[in-house]
Design a protein around this motif. Structure first.
Motif, PDB file in Angstrom:
ATOM      1  N   MET A   1       2.257  35.588  65.892  1.00 51.58           N
ATOM      2  CA  MET A   1       1.355  36.722  66.087  1.00 51.58           C
ATOM      3  C   MET A   1      -0.010  36.476  65.457  1.00 51.58           C
ATOM      4  O   MET A   1      -1.004  37.051  65.838  1.00 51.58           O
ATOM      5  CB  MET A   1       1.969  37.986  65.470  1.00 51.58           C
ATOM      6  N   SER A   2      -0.053  35.585  64.448  1.00 54.45           N
ATOM      7  CA  SER A   2      -1.306  35.380  63.725  1.00 54.45           C
ATOM      8  C   SER A   2      -2.413  34.836  64.620  1.00 54.45           C
ATOM      9  O   SER A   2      -3.586  35.028  64.349  1.00 54.45           O
ATOM     10  CB  SER A   2      -1.093  34.429  62.544  1.00 54.45           C
ATOM     11  N   ALA A   3      -2.029  34.147  65.718  1.00 56.41           N
ATOM     12  CA  ALA A   3      -3.036  33.569  66.609  1.00 56.41           C
ATOM     13  C   ALA A   3      -3.889  34.646  67.266  1.00 56.41           C
ATOM     14  O   ALA A   3      -4.990  34.382  67.710  1.00 56.41           O
ATOM     15  CB  ALA A   3      -2.362  32.713  67.665  1.00 56.41           C
ATOM     16  N   ALA A   4      -3.374  35.892  67.327  1.00 59.08           N
ATOM     17  CA  ALA A   4      -4.102  36.976  67.980  1.00 59.08           C
ATOM     18  C   ALA A   4      -5.077  37.670  67.033  1.00 59.08           C
ATOM     19  O   ALA A   4      -5.811  38.555  67.450  1.00 59.08           O
ATOM     20  CB  ALA A   4      -3.119  37.991  68.549  1.00 59.08           C
ATOM     21  N   LYS A   5      -5.060  37.296  65.758  1.00 55.46           N
ATOM     22  CA  LYS A   5      -5.945  37.950  64.800  1.00 55.46           C
ATOM     23  C   LYS A   5      -7.405  37.624  65.094  1.00 55.46           C
ATOM     24  O   LYS A   5      -7.730  36.557  65.617  1.00 55.46           O
ATOM     25  CB  LYS A   5      -5.616  37.496  63.371  1.00 55.46           C
ATOM     26  N   LYS A   6      -8.271  38.555  64.750  1.00 56.38           N
ATOM     27  CA  LYS A   6      -9.699  38.343  64.933  1.00 56.38           C
ATOM     28  C   LYS A   6     -10.155  37.211  64.029  1.00 56.38           C
ATOM     29  O   LYS A   6      -9.913  37.215  62.824  1.00 56.38           O
ATOM     30  CB  LYS A   6     -10.451  39.636  64.592  1.00 56.38           C
ATOM     31  N   LYS A   7     -10.836  36.238  64.617  1.00 64.06           N
ATOM     32  CA  LYS A   7     -11.332  35.097  63.849  1.00 64.06           C
ATOM     33  C   LYS A   7     -12.653  35.464  63.173  1.00 64.06           C
ATOM     34  O   LYS A   7     -13.582  35.944  63.822  1.00 64.06           O
ATOM     35  CB  LYS A   7     -11.532  33.881  64.763  1.00 64.06           C
ATOM     36  N   ILE A   8     -12.721  35.230  61.885  1.00 68.25           N
ATOM     37  CA  ILE A   8     -13.929  35.529  61.118  1.00 68.25           C
ATOM     38  C   ILE A   8     -15.000  34.491  61.438  1.00 68.25           C
ATOM     39  O   ILE A   8     -14.738  33.278  61.420  1.00 68.25           O
ATOM     40  CB  ILE A   8     -13.620  35.522  59.611  1.00 68.25           C
ATOM     41  N   LEU A   9     -16.197  34.966  61.753  1.00 64.38           N
ATOM     42  CA  LEU A   9     -17.340  34.074  61.955  1.00 64.38           C
ATOM     43  C   LEU A   9     -18.049  33.861  60.620  1.00 64.38           C
ATOM     44  O   LEU A   9     -18.079  34.754  59.766  1.00 64.38           O
ATOM     45  CB  LEU A   9     -18.314  34.672  62.973  1.00 64.38           C
ATOM     46  N   LEU A  10     -18.644  32.693  60.453  1.00 61.18           N
ATOM     47  CA  LEU A  10     -19.211  32.364  59.146  1.00 61.18           C
ATOM     48  C   LEU A  10     -20.479  31.538  59.279  1.00 61.18           C
ATOM     49  O   LEU A  10     -20.482  30.479  59.908  1.00 61.18           O
ATOM     50  CB  LEU A  10     -18.169  31.577  58.334  1.00 61.18           C
ATOM     51  N   ASN A  11     -21.546  32.061  58.701  1.00 62.68           N
ATOM     52  CA  ASN A  11     -22.788  31.295  58.546  1.00 62.68           C
ATOM     53  C   ASN A  11     -23.014  31.017  57.068  1.00 62.68           C
ATOM     54  O   ASN A  11     -22.747  31.879  56.220  1.00 62.68           O
ATOM     55  CB  ASN A  11     -23.999  32.086  59.053  1.00 62.68           C
ATOM     56  N   ALA A  12     -23.533  29.852  56.754  1.00 63.66           N
ATOM     57  CA  ALA A  12     -24.060  29.607  55.412  1.00 63.66           C
ATOM     58  C   ALA A  12     -25.472  30.177  55.379  1.00 63.66           C
ATOM     59  O   ALA A  12     -26.273  29.905  56.280  1.00 63.66           O
ATOM     60  CB  ALA A  12     -24.075  28.114  55.113  1.00 63.66           C
ATOM     61  N   PHE A  13     -25.762  30.988  54.385  1.00 63.90           N
ATOM     62  CA  PHE A  13     -27.060  31.649  54.268  1.00 63.90           C
ATOM     63  C   PHE A  13     -27.904  30.854  53.287  1.00 63.90           C
ATOM     64  O   PHE A  13     -27.534  30.690  52.132  1.00 63.90           O
ATOM     65  CB  PHE A  13     -26.855  33.081  53.787  1.00 63.90           C
ATOM     66  N   ASN A  14     -29.042  30.353  53.757  1.00 66.65           N
ATOM     67  CA  ASN A  14     -29.834  29.453  52.929  1.00 66.65           C
ATOM     68  C   ASN A  14     -31.305  29.622  53.262  1.00 66.65           C
ATOM     69  O   ASN A  14     -31.685  30.430  54.116  1.00 66.65           O
ATOM     70  CB  ASN A  14     -29.377  28.004  53.152  1.00 66.65           C
ATOM     71  N   MET A  15     -32.131  28.840  52.611  1.00 67.26           N
ATOM     72  CA  MET A  15     -33.577  28.913  52.822  1.00 67.26           C
ATOM     73  C   MET A  15     -34.167  27.588  52.361  1.00 67.26           C
ATOM     74  O   MET A  15     -33.617  26.932  51.458  1.00 67.26           O
ATOM     75  CB  MET A  15     -34.159  30.083  52.021  1.00 67.26           C
ATOM     76  N   ASN A  16     -35.266  27.182  52.958  1.00 71.35           N
ATOM     77  CA  ASN A  16     -35.884  25.899  52.628  1.00 71.35           C
ATOM     78  C   ASN A  16     -36.739  26.041  51.370  1.00 71.35           C
ATOM     79  O   ASN A  16     -37.956  25.879  51.382  1.00 71.35           O
ATOM     80  CB  ASN A  16     -36.732  25.412  53.811  1.00 71.35           C
ATOM     81  N   CYS A  17     -36.019  26.385  50.279  1.00 72.35           N
ATOM     82  CA  CYS A  17     -36.691  26.641  48.996  1.00 72.35           C
ATOM     83  C   CYS A  17     -35.670  26.452  47.880  1.00 72.35           C
ATOM     84  O   CYS A  17     -34.524  26.084  48.135  1.00 72.35           O
ATOM     85  CB  CYS A  17     -37.255  28.065  48.967  1.00 72.35           C
ATOM     86  N   ILE A  18     -36.075  26.746  46.648  1.00 71.04           N
ATOM     87  CA  ILE A  18     -35.184  26.581  45.490  1.00 71.04           C
ATOM     88  C   ILE A  18     -34.403  27.860  45.222  1.00 71.04           C
ATOM     89  O   ILE A  18     -33.183  27.900  45.283  1.00 71.04           O
ATOM     90  CB  ILE A  18     -36.004  26.165  44.248  1.00 71.04           C
ATOM     91  N   GLY A  19     -35.105  28.960  44.952  1.00 67.55           N
ATOM     92  CA  GLY A  19     -34.452  30.230  44.684  1.00 67.55           C
ATOM     93  C   GLY A  19     -34.420  31.083  45.932  1.00 67.55           C
ATOM     94  O   GLY A  19     -35.468  31.498  46.424  1.00 67.55           O
ATOM     95  N   HIS A  20     -33.214  31.383  46.449  1.00 61.81           N
ATOM     96  CA  HIS A  20     -33.123  32.140  47.692  1.00 61.81           C
ATOM     97  C   HIS A  20     -32.706  33.588  47.431  1.00 61.81           C
ATOM     98  O   HIS A  20     -33.525  34.485  47.418  1.00 61.81           O
ATOM     99  CB  HIS A  20     -32.145  31.464  48.656  1.00 61.81           C
ATOM    100  N   ILE A  21     -31.407  33.856  47.214  1.00 62.22           N
ATOM    101  CA  ILE A  21     -30.913  35.209  47.014  1.00 62.22           C
ATOM    102  C   ILE A  21     -30.520  35.448  45.558  1.00 62.22           C
ATOM    103  O   ILE A  21     -30.893  36.451  44.960  1.00 62.22           O
ATOM    104  CB  ILE A  21     -29.699  35.485  47.932  1.00 62.22           C
TER     105      ILE A  21
END
Length: 452
Positions: A1-21
C-alpha cells in the motif's frame, strides 16, 4: 500500500552567496559557504543533491542590498547577509554538465531586465540542461535595488504585478509563439535549417513593453521553463493563478499553512486551471541526527554560531521596517510598505517586540525548524504534507554541505522505506518529472493562447 502514498517533492534552497537564510552559520568550522565563488562548490553540490534524488536546486537572488536595519549595510557586510551575491543563472551550465536529472529553479527579477534578452538566456539554459530549468518570477522588493537601477524608489507593490503580467505575455509570445513545432528541419541536403513560414515575428505594443522581433532561439525542450513564484498577497495570488506552476510559501504553523495552500489552489481554478496544476512548497530547516539526543546536541552547536541580529536585519529589509530603532521590549508598529506583503502581515497584531524577533531568529532565520532522529523528522514531514496539502519543501542549508548530507544519508532512506519519497528519477524534463505530463505547458495554462 505504501506505493500509493503521496511522494514528497524536495528542492534544496540556496543562493549564490555566503549567508542565505540562517545567518551567522558561515562561521561554523564545518561550513564551506565561503567557497560559493568557485565552480567546484556548485558542481559538488549538484552531484550531492542528485545522489539524494532531489527534484531541484532552488536558487534565490536579490539585486539590491539590505540597508534598512540601522539605515546602513554595516551588519549586512559583517555577517555577509546575502552580500556579496553573484548571478545565479551562470551556475547552471556547469551543474547541468555533471548531472542528468536535477532541476534548477532560478530567481530572476523581471523589473530590471528586458524580456527579449531574458527569453534568450532562459531558452539557452533550457537547451543546455536538456529541459531542466525553472524560473522563480520576482518583481523585487528592495528600494536599494530600485535606486541602483536608476529609479527614485520601488514601484508600488500591485503595480509591479501589472508589469509582470505584461512581461509574461511578451515571454509567452517569444517562447510559445515565435517558432512553430516543426519549424526546424535541420536538412543538409535541402539546405534548410529552419522553415521561414513557420517562424513568426512577435509584435507587442503594450503599456510597459514594445517588442518587435523574432525569438532568437529555436524551441527548447520545455519552451517555457517551469514557472515558480512566491507572492502570497491578494495580487500575488491572482498572478500565481494565471502563471505559476510551483508556489513557494513560508508557513509558521499547520492550520495557517493549510489556508495558504488552499488559497493558492483556488487561484488556479479561478484562472481556468486545475487545482493540481500548482505544486506548493514550504521553506523548512531540518536538523537530524542518528538519535534525537544527537540531533538536539547538533542544534545547540549550531545555535552557538548563529546570529539572531543578522536574521532580524534581514527581516528588516523584508518588511521595510528598521527594527533597530525599537527598545528591546517596545511594541513594533505595523507600517504599510512596498516590501514583502506577507512578511509585514504577521506584524499587524502589534504584539511583536525586538526581543520576540530575536528569539524567532535564534538560528539566524525565521523558518520552522524540525529537529530529531530520522524517524521523527520523517514523521513530521509526512504530517505537514498530510495536514496542509503541501507538495514538498524547500530545504534550507544551515551548515553547508552538512545539512544536505545529513538529510540525504539519514532522512531520505527513512522516507523511501515508508513509500513517501521516490527511489529513482522519472525520465524527461523538469516539468515532466514534477507533473507526470508533457514537457511543455498544458493547454489550460495562460501561455497556450499564444501558440500557433
Amino acid at each position: 500500500m505504501s506505493a500509493a502514498k503521496k511522494k514528497i517533492l524536495l528542492n534544496a534552497f540556496n543562493m549564490n552567496c555566503i549567508g542565505h537564510i540562517n545567518h551567522g552559520l558561515w562561521t561554523h568550522p564545518r561550513d564551506t559557504s565561503t567557497r560559493y565563488n568557485t565552480i567546484e562548490y556548485w558542481t559538488e553540490l549538484a552531484q550531492l543533491l542528485e545522489r539524494g534524488l532531489f527534484d531541484g536546486l532552488f536558487i534565490a537572488d536579490i539585486v539590491g542590498v539590505y540597508d534598512v536595519y540601522q539605515n546602513s549595510v554595516d551588519v549586512t557586510l559583517r555577517e555577509s547577509i546575502q552580500l556579496p551575491v553573484n548571478d545565479p543563472l551562470l551556475l547552471v551550465s556547469a551543474m547541468a554538465a555533471v548531472t542528468k536529472n536535477l532541476g534548477f529553479g532560478l530567481t530572476a527579477n523581471l523589473t530590471y531586465e528586458p524580456p527579449y534578452l531574458f527569453a534568450r538566456r532562459m531558452s539557452t539554459l533550457d537547451h543546455l540542461s536538456r529541459g531542466r530549468v525553472g524560473w522563480n518570477i520576482v518583481t523585487g522588493y528592495l528600494d536599494s535595488a530600485a535606486k541602483a537601477m536608476g529609479l527614485s524608489e520601488q514601484v508600488e507593490h500591485d503595480r509591479r504585478y501589472d508589469q509582470a503580467d505584461e512581461y509574461l505575455e511578451v515571454l509567452y509570445k517569444l517562447w510559445e509563439g515565435s517558432w512553430e513545432n516543426g519549424a526546424v528541419l535541420n536538412d543538409r541536403a535541402q539546405r534548410i535549417y529552419a522553415q521561414p513560414e513557420k517562424v513568426h515575428k512577435v509584435e507587442h505594443k503594450g503599456e510597459f513593453y514594445q517588442v518587435e522581433g523574432y525569438h532568437l532561439c529555436e524551441p527548447s525542450p520545455q519552451r517555457t521553463p517551469v514557472l515558480f513564484q512566491a507572492g502570497s498577497s491578494d495580487r500575488g495570488l491572482l498572478f500565481a493563478g494565471r502563471h505559476a506552476e510551483c508556489v513557494f510559501i513560508s508557513g509558521q504553523n499547520k492550520p495557517s499553512t493549510r489556508v495558504q495552500v488552499d488559497k493558492v489552489r483556488a487561484s488556479a481554478v479561478e484562472a481556468g486551471r486545475n487545482r493540481e496544476d500548482i505544486k506548493v512548497f514550504m521553506g523548512l530547516n531540518v536538523i537530524v541526527g542518528e538519535t534525537e539526543e544527537a540531533a538536539w546536541a547538533k542544534h545547540a552547536e549550531y545555535l552557538s554560531y548563529a546570529s539572531a541580529e543578522a536574521g532580524v536585519a534581514h527581516f528588516s529589509a523584508s518588511t521595510g521596517i528598521d527594527f533597530s530603532q525599537y527598545e528591546i521590549d517596545e511594541p513594533i508598529q505595523y507600517v504599510k510598505s512596498n516590501a514583502i506583503q506577507s512578511a509585514t502581515k504577521n506584524l499587524q497584531n502589534n504584539d511583536w517586540t525586538r526581543r520576540k524577533l530575536l528569539d524567532q531568529h535564534a538560528l539566524g532565520g525565521r523558518y520552522i525548524t524540525v529537529v530529531g532522529s530520522p524517524e521523527q523528522v520523517a514523521d513530521e514531514l509526512e504530517s505537514w504534507i498530510a495536514e496542509t496539502g503541501l507538495d514538498g519543501f524547500n530545504l534550507t542549508r544551515i551548515v553547508t554541505p552538512e545539512s544536505y548530507v545529513d538529510f540525504i544519508e539519514l532522512v531520505i532512506p527513512e522516507l523511501q522505506r515508508r513509500g513517501s519519497y521516490k527511489t529513482t528519477y522519472d525520465s524527461g524534463s523538469l516539468r515532466e518529472k514534477l507533473f507526470h505530463g508533457a514537457a511543455q505547458l498544458p493547454e489550460q495554462h495562460t501561455a497556450a493562447a499564444y501558440r500557433h
